[in-house]
Design a protein around this motif. Structure first.
Motif, short mmCIF file in Angstrom:
data_model
loop_
_atom_site.label_atom_id
_atom_site.label_comp_id
_atom_site.label_asym_id
_atom_site.label_seq_id
_atom_site.Cartn_x
_atom_site.Cartn_y
_atom_site.Cartn_z
N UNK A 65 0.87 -1.16 0.00
CA UNK A 65 0.00 0.00 0.00
C UNK A 65 0.91 1.22 0.00
N UNK A 66 0.72 2.11 -0.98
CA UNK A 66 1.49 3.35 -1.02
C UNK A 66 0.56 4.50 -0.69
N UNK A 67 1.12 5.52 -0.05
CA UNK A 67 0.29 6.66 0.39
C UNK A 67 0.80 7.95 -0.25
N UNK A 68 0.39 9.08 0.30
CA UNK A 68 0.74 10.38 -0.26
C UNK A 68 2.25 10.60 -0.27
N UNK A 69 2.97 9.98 0.64
CA UNK A 69 4.43 10.11 0.69
C UNK A 69 5.14 9.22 -0.32
N UNK A 70 4.40 8.35 -0.99
CA UNK A 70 4.95 7.41 -1.97
C UNK A 70 6.01 6.50 -1.36
N UNK A 71 5.85 6.20 -0.09
CA UNK A 71 6.78 5.30 0.57
C UNK A 71 6.18 3.90 0.64
N UNK A 72 6.96 2.91 0.21
CA UNK A 72 6.54 1.53 0.37
C UNK A 72 7.08 1.01 1.68
N UNK A 73 6.20 0.49 2.50
CA UNK A 73 6.63 -0.05 3.78
C UNK A 73 6.79 -1.57 3.59
N UNK A 74 6.38 -2.33 4.55
CA UNK A 74 6.39 -3.78 4.40
C UNK A 74 5.20 -4.19 3.55
N UNK A 75 5.32 -5.30 2.82
CA UNK A 75 4.17 -5.73 2.02
C UNK A 75 3.04 -6.21 2.93
N UNK A 76 1.81 -5.95 2.51
CA UNK A 76 0.68 -6.44 3.29
C UNK A 76 0.28 -7.83 2.81
N UNK A 77 0.73 -8.22 1.61
CA UNK A 77 0.37 -9.52 1.05
C UNK A 77 1.53 -10.04 0.22
N UNK A 78 1.89 -11.31 0.44
CA UNK A 78 2.87 -12.01 -0.39
C UNK A 78 2.20 -13.29 -0.84
N UNK A 79 2.18 -13.50 -2.16
CA UNK A 79 1.50 -14.66 -2.73
C UNK A 79 2.25 -15.12 -3.98
#
Length: 129
Positions: A65-79
């Motif tokens: 999930x990317x937000x207004x800061x365009x920062x990718x954090x940890x993935x919320x889903x790996x498949x």
């Protein structure tokens, strides 16, 4: 004397375990974007293919999930699937449906919409192929 030896061995074992976990951590090689869908004006879901397994391991797909800061954090889903069905319920809620193996999922995702931090409500429906 025995207590000191035991404590020393436990401490040494902990240090070795921490060092081994850092060196044996799998590396990500996100080589291709396979998915992008907006959730709101400032929030979107992006998916990337991990190509670090070589010829003997299938691809895994990491969804962020990317937000207004365009920062990718940890993935919320790996498949192992690049095909997701996402239904947007509101600016802070969406549902994910996937027909594949799930390796990691979290619905504890916070985003910065430019004004404040907001928790997202993510629901998952998974079916094994």
């Amino acid at each position: 004397m025995q207590k000191i030896k035991v404590i020393s061995l436990i401490a040494l074992g902990a240090i070795i375990a921490i060092a081994a976990s850092e060196f044996l951590k799998p590396e990500l090689e996100l080589d291709k974007q396979v998915f992008e869908i907006p959730i709101s004006k400032t929030v979107s879901v992006e998916g990337f293919r991990n190509n670090s397994g070589g010829a003997t391991v299938g691809f895994r797909y990491y969804y962020y999930v990317t937000d207004a800061n365009q920062e990718r954090q940890k993935p919320f889903l790996v498949t192992d699937s690049q095909k997701l069905d996402i239904k947007v319920n509101s600016d802070t809620s969406f549902s994910v449906s996937v027909d594949s193996n799930i390796y990691q999922f979290t619905n504890m995702v916070w985003v910065d919409d430019g004004e404040q931090l907001t928790a997202l409500d993510i629901s998952l429906e998974a079916h094994r192929p």
